[in-house]
Each structure stands twice: as structure tokens, then as C-alpha cells.
Enzyme design. Structure first.
Site, PDB file in Angstrom:
ATOM      1  N   ASP A 145       0.744  -1.220  -0.002  1.00  0.00           N
ATOM      2  CA  ASP A 145       0.011   0.204   0.252  1.00  0.00           C
ATOM      3  C   ASP A 145       0.926   1.182  -0.196  1.00  0.00           C
ATOM      4  O   ASP A 145       1.711   1.265   0.686  1.00  0.00           O
ATOM      5  CB  ASP A 145      -0.795   0.052   1.461  1.00  0.00           C
ATOM      6  CG  ASP A 145      -1.897   0.978   1.217  1.00  0.00           C
ATOM      7  OD1 ASP A 145      -2.567   1.066   0.453  1.00  0.00           O
ATOM      8  OD2 ASP A 145      -2.042   1.737   2.387  1.00  0.00           O
ATOM      9  N   GLU A 165       1.717  -0.194  -5.067  1.00  0.00           N
ATOM     10  CA  GLU A 165       0.592   0.848  -5.334  1.00  0.00           C
ATOM     11  C   GLU A 165       1.572   2.063  -5.477  1.00  0.00           C
ATOM     12  O   GLU A 165       1.945   2.864  -4.458  1.00  0.00           O
ATOM     13  CB  GLU A 165      -0.293   1.050  -4.343  1.00  0.00           C
ATOM     14  CG  GLU A 165      -1.426   2.145  -4.593  1.00  0.00           C
ATOM     15  CD  GLU A 165      -2.260   2.622  -3.748  1.00  0.00           C
ATOM     16  OE1 GLU A 165      -3.363   3.119  -3.932  1.00  0.00           O
ATOM     17  OE2 GLU A 165      -1.788   2.499  -2.565  1.00  0.00           O
TER      18      GLU A 165
HETATM   19  C1  GLC Z   1      -4.276   2.878  -0.396  1.00  0.00           C
HETATM   20  C2  GLC Z   1      -5.649   2.126  -0.288  1.00  0.00           C
HETATM   21  C3  GLC Z   1      -6.834   2.658  -0.011  1.00  0.00           C
HETATM   22  C4  GLC Z   1      -6.436   3.506   1.294  1.00  0.00           C
HETATM   23  C5  GLC Z   1      -5.173   3.986   1.373  1.00  0.00           C
HETATM   24  C6  GLC Z   1      -4.883   4.396   2.872  1.00  0.00           C
HETATM   25  O1  GLC Z   1      -4.395   3.985  -1.213  1.00  0.00           O
HETATM   26  O2  GLC Z   1      -5.654   1.466  -1.778  1.00  0.00           O
HETATM   27  O3  GLC Z   1      -7.909   1.823   0.046  1.00  0.00           O
HETATM   28  O4  GLC Z   1      -7.597   4.084   1.807  1.00  0.00           O
HETATM   29  O5  GLC Z   1      -4.344   3.389   0.791  1.00  0.00           O
HETATM   30  O6  GLC Z   1      -4.250   3.057   3.581  1.00  0.00           O
END
Ligand code: GLC
Ligand code: CA
Length: 556
Positions: free
Chosen positions: A204, A248
């Protein structure tokens, strides 16, 4: 490369399926999806052809950010089951040829995590430096990620009279990875889940994890952030030779390469192609392949072991933040013109089929395109049956509704009273009576059967995951024509983003005496000895063509 050399790099040709345990299948009928429910649906996923399951956060949580706010990194949310249930899921998935990866959320914790409760209790807490504190918030700050709810990246703590950093919600204080003790804790978390049988992680918010205070205008920095990512990858490699880190990283093209570790390929194994995804929607809106072509051609070169993860939708908003304002307005106008369909001024909270007005040709073309792009496809649960969203739900929750298994009560997700469900089931034209697994599983012409065929051919064709990619020049602006070459295998994919039929002249090099076999329709098309062909495409048509030498004794 031979099969022996490629098999450890399994993620290069995986088919990833993301699901939230909470909304997938409720086995004890309390209204909340659970691990036993997932275990009982693994045969369905295996039948679909999935090879890697990505479980969204299943950890104990106050659930203020759908589980991305964690209070214990070493446990399972008791509403979903317990560690034993999770091990059964992993074990059964492995038995069906599927790996399991976990969401790794280490940029922050919940403000209810014992570390933070202690950290904010006193400046002398041994956990104080697990988080990032300042007397005054920096003067220059980046805009908060969730501008509808937050106005700052710093929150004042009355008791200890300092501000703590939070890139996301204020109830998600950022961990301080400049603290070696925190880095050690993170390594233990990775080690724990690997030991339990996970095959890696969806990581993440990677840039935020590495940048600590830089983006917040502060000065608490890792001396070399990428050295930290390299060390995480090296640690994973020591614990599990073939573990994956699927990151991500939604950054501009020029900043992506370094997250793979450049040509060394020693940081993230995979990254989601956020740029390709955004340009794909621009291309669809314009019915012009140009923007997507440009996005694909601008992918940075990297190590052959690194891989792009292609996706059309995920659990968050369909972000369009990397498009220009005008481009974003075009996509909004085409696919989400109403204000309730938009969020944070940058994204859409819709699923694919409603955006494409339920047009089956266009929906199939999009998924055919997705699976044909160089890389590894990632599906979000429900995409395979064409689920829609619920715009009554707040923000991103619109796409996180229960999986629709059958046309019956609660879409077969749960037998609890509808009011007790973790989220309401979608109603209307995309509700369970029209869109569900049971009906589509029995229908060879359904979207589910179509996606299953795409997956089968994707898995049978290493060119997609491994091949050298090239755009084919041709005169139709609405058409994306590309080839993928791997060893002596060659595929040609054609996608018509426009509603008008198109005849596409193509020229392939060094084909010799060959023909073109359409993997999806079974049609055979001729190719001249100097590699020319004219391929007819319907409006929103698509084809996956294999170049087959005559005579080919290996066909089956
Ligand atoms: C990432 C996740 C999202 C979440 C954020 C904070 O962007 O995909 O769903 O709210 O992280 O953890
Ligand atoms: Ca349950």
C-alpha cells in the site's frame, strides 16, 4: 528462456484477483463475509483460471478506512474468522494452483493501534518515535489525499502538545520508517505472513511510505529511501525466493522506473500501471487509441524480471489524477457526468459496465484489451460477471458491495437480514437478478464465460506476460494494434475502440509462410508471404491472432 527459467517468476504471467473477505461470501450468515466463505469459493476462482488471490486487509481494525486502518498486524479481524481459517484458505488455494498475497499496509497504523495509544500518551513513551511528531506543522504542505475530509497532513495532539503526521485520514498516523526499530517491526510483519504461507504482498501507498516527511514539507527523511525498498525486497528474497511485492505507485512515468530498482530490478517486483489505466479511459472516451499507445510506449525499460500489473478497476476511486484538467473533464463527461459519480475532484466511483452503458461489445472489448496488454492482469471481484456500483454508498464504498452469486436473497452472499449486511447489495439493472455467477456460469455466451476464455488463452500464451511488445502501424485512429513476441511465438492483438467497423491493414515482419488463427473466434485468416493481412473488426470489435507457421505440428 525455458520453462525451468521462467517458472520462479510466476508473477510475470499470473492472473490476479483482488477480493475483500468482508464482501465476498458470508458462510455463517451474520451478514459479514468471512474466510470460510472465501475457502468455499476457491473452486469457483480456480475454475475462472485465477492464479493469485490478493486479499484486501483482513486485520483487526476499527474499520474507519475499510480495514486500511490496522490495530494488529499479526492477527485476523475476528468478524472474518481467525488465523486458522486464513491458513485453510492459503492451503486450499495452493492446492488449487493459486497463490495468496496480502495487502501490506505499513505506511501508517490506526490511531487505535497499541503503538500509537502509547506514543500519544507521553513524549517519553518508548513508542513515541514510531510516529512522526513536530512542534509546528510545516508551512508548505501538499494537498491531503482525501480533501473531502482532511484539510491538513498534520494533527495536533492536545495531551503531548505536538502534531503528528498523517498522509491519509487523521485516524491513520504515519509510521516513522526513519526509525530503525520501526523498520525492524516491518520486516517481522513481512516475515510472519511469509512464514504462514503468503506468496508476497500488495504494498500500500509505496511512495508515501518511502518519502516520510518530504512531501509533507518536513525534514525527517530516509537518507536513501530506495535503499530501504531494496532492503525490504532483499529480506523478502531471503525468506521466500519467489515472493512478490506488487506496489501501489501512482506517479508520473519518469518517477516509476526507480521503484523497480531500474535495470537491476531489485525493488518492487511489480507496479500497477496507473498511467496506462488512466490513458486507457481517455482513449475509450475519445474512441481514439492514441493516448493509450503513448502511455504504453512511455513505459520505462527495466529489468526483464520486473512486471506491470494492468487493471481496469480497483477498490478505490478510478483515479484520473494524472490526466490534464481538460482530459479529466472528457472522461468525466463520457463515463461519470453526475457529481455523485465523482469523488475528490479526481476520480470516479463507478464500475466498468455502467460506465459503458452496459454495452456488451464495448465491455468485452475493454477486458480483451486489458488481458492483451503486456503485463499481468488484475481483476477486482465482480468484474468477471459485470457487477455495477451503488451510488447511494459514500465515496469509494460504491464499488465495494457484496459479490452477487445467485439471483436470490442478498444475491446469495448471505442469508442474514438485508439490514444486517456489511453493505447493501446493488439494486436495479445491475442487481443480482440480472447479474450473478449462477446464471452466467451456465451460459456459454455470458461475460463470465468470456472472461474465463480470455484467462485460458492468456495463460496458454506466454507472449502476454513475457513478450517483447510493439505497436503495429496502421491507418485507423480508433484501433489499437499490437504484437507480442516471445521465443518463436507471436501474437497480434487488435482492438477497435470506436463504434464503427474498421478494416485494418497490417504488416508483420519475417513471418514466412504463415496464417493467422483467431484464438477467441476460431477464425483462420490468411497472411501473404511478405506478411500482409487485412483484418476486419466490428464496431468495438477485438481479436487475438496467433501467427502460425504452416504446417504447424504443435497446434492443439
Ligand atoms: C491505499 C488504498 C486505499 C486506502 C489508502 C490508505 O491508497 O488503496 O484504499 O484508503 O491506501 O491506506
Ligand atoms: Ca460471516
Amino acid at each position: 528462456m525455458s520453462i525451468t527459467e521462467t517458472s520462479d517468476l510466476w508473477w510475470k504471467s499470473a492472473v490476479v484477483y483482488c477480493l475483500d473477505v468482508e464482501t465476498f461470501m458470508d458462510w455463517n450468515n451474520d451478514g459479514i463475509g468471512d474466510l470460510e466463505g472465501v475457502a468455499n469459493r476457491l473452486d469457483y476462482l480456480a475454475e475462472l483460471g485465477i492464479t493469485c488471490l490478493w486479499l484486501m486487509p483482513f486485520y483487526p481494525t476499527p474499520d474507519r478506512d475499510d480495514g486500511y486502518d490496522i490495530t494488529d498486524f499479526y492477527a485476523v479481524d475476528s468478524r472474518l474468522g481467525h488465523l486458522g481459517d486464513l491458513v485453510e484458505v492459503i492451503r486450499t488455494a495452493n492446492d488449487r494452483g493459486m497463490r495468496v498475497i496480502a495487502d501490506l499496509v505499513i505506511n501508517h497504523t490506526s490511531d487505535q493501534h497499541p503503538w500509537f495509544l502509547s506514543a500519544r500518551s507521553s513524549r517519553d513513551s518508548p513508542f513515541r518515535d514510531y510516529y512522526v511528531w513536530r512542534d509546528e506543522p510545516p508551512k508548505e504542505q501538499r494537498e491531503p489525499v482525501f480533501p473531502d475530509e482532511e484539510t491538513s497532513n498534520w494533527e495536533y495532539d492536545k495531551k503531548t502538545k505536538q502534531y503528528y503526521q498523517h498522509v491519509f485520514y487523521k485516524h491513520q498516523p504515519d509510521l516513522n520508517v526513519t526509525n530503525p526499530v520501526v523498520r525492524d517491526e516491518i520486516a517481522k510483519i513481512l516475515g510472519f505472513w511469509i512464514q504462514l504461507g503468503m506468496s508476497g504482498f500488495r504494498v500500500d501507498a509505496v511512495p508515501f511510505l518511502l518519502e516520510t516527511e518530504a512531501v509533507m514539507g518536513g525534514d525527517n527523511l530516509l537518507p536513501d529511501p530506495h535503499a530501504y525498498l531494496r532492503s525490504l525486497r532483499a529480506f523478502l528474497g531471503r525468506r521466500s525466493g519467489d515472493g512478490v511485492l506488487l506496489g501501489e505507485v501512482n506517479l508520473p512515468r519518469e518517477e516509476q522506473s526507480v521503484f523497480f530498482g531500474g535495470a537491476d530490478g531489485d525493488e518492487l517486483t511489480m507496479q500497477f500501471d496507473f498511467i496506462g489505466m488512466q490513458k486507457m479511459y481517455l482513449s475509450l472516451a475519445r474512441e481514439d487509441a492514441g493516448p493509450l499507445v503513448e502511455a504504453l510506449q512511455s513505459r520505462p525499460d527495466g529489468s526483464p524480471d520486473s512486471q506491470w500489473a494492468n487493471f481496469a478497476r480497483n477498490h478505490d476511486e478510478l483515479t484520473l489524477d494524472k490526466l490534464s484538467e481538460d482530459e479529466r473533464a472528457e472522461v468525466f463527461a463520457a463515463f461519470g457526468p453526475e457529481e455523485r459519480m465523482q469523488v475528490y475532484g479526481r476520480g470516479l466511483v463507478r464500475r466498468v459496465p455502467p460506465m459503458l452503458a452496459g454495452d456488451p461489445r464495448r465491455i468485452r472489448m475493454l477486458y480483451s484489451l486489458l488481458f492483451s496488454l503486456p503485463g499481468t492482469p488484475v481483476l477486482f471481484y465482480g468484474e468477471e460477471i459485470g457487477m455495477g456500483e451503488d451510488l447511494e454508498q459514500k465515496g469509494r464504498m460504491a464499488v465495494r458491495t457484496p459479490m452477487q452469486w445467485n439471483p436470490g436473497r442478498n444475491g446469495g452472499f448471505s442469508d442474514a437480514a438485508p439490514a444486517d449486511l456489511v453493505s447493501p447489495v446493488v439494486e436495479g439493472g445491475f442487481g443480482p437478478s440480472h447479474v450473478n455467477v449462477q446464471t452466467q456460469r451456465r451460459d456459454p455466451d455470458s461475460l463470465l464465460s468470456f472472461i474465463r476464455r480470455l484467462i485460458r488463452h492468456y495463460r496458454n500464451s506466454p507472449e502476454f506476460g513475457w513478450g517483447a511488445f510493439e505497436i503495429l502501424e496502421q491507418p485507423r485512429p480508433a484501433v489499437l494494434a499490437h504484437t507480442l513476441v516471445w521465443g518463436d511465438g507471436r501474437l497480434v492483438a487488435l482492438h477497435n475502440l470506436g463504434s464503427e467497423p474498421a478494416d485494418v491493414p497490417i504488416l508483420l515482419k519475417d513471418t514466412g509462410k504463415s496464417q493467422l488463427n483467431d484464438l477467441l473466434s476460431g477464425e483462420v485468416m490468411s497472411l501473404t508471404d511478405d506478411g500482409q493481412a487485412r483484418i476486419p473488426l466490428e464496431g468495438y470489435g477485438h481479436r487475438w491472432l496467433r501467427v502460425v507457421r504452416e504446417p504447424d505440428t504443435r497446434q492443439y
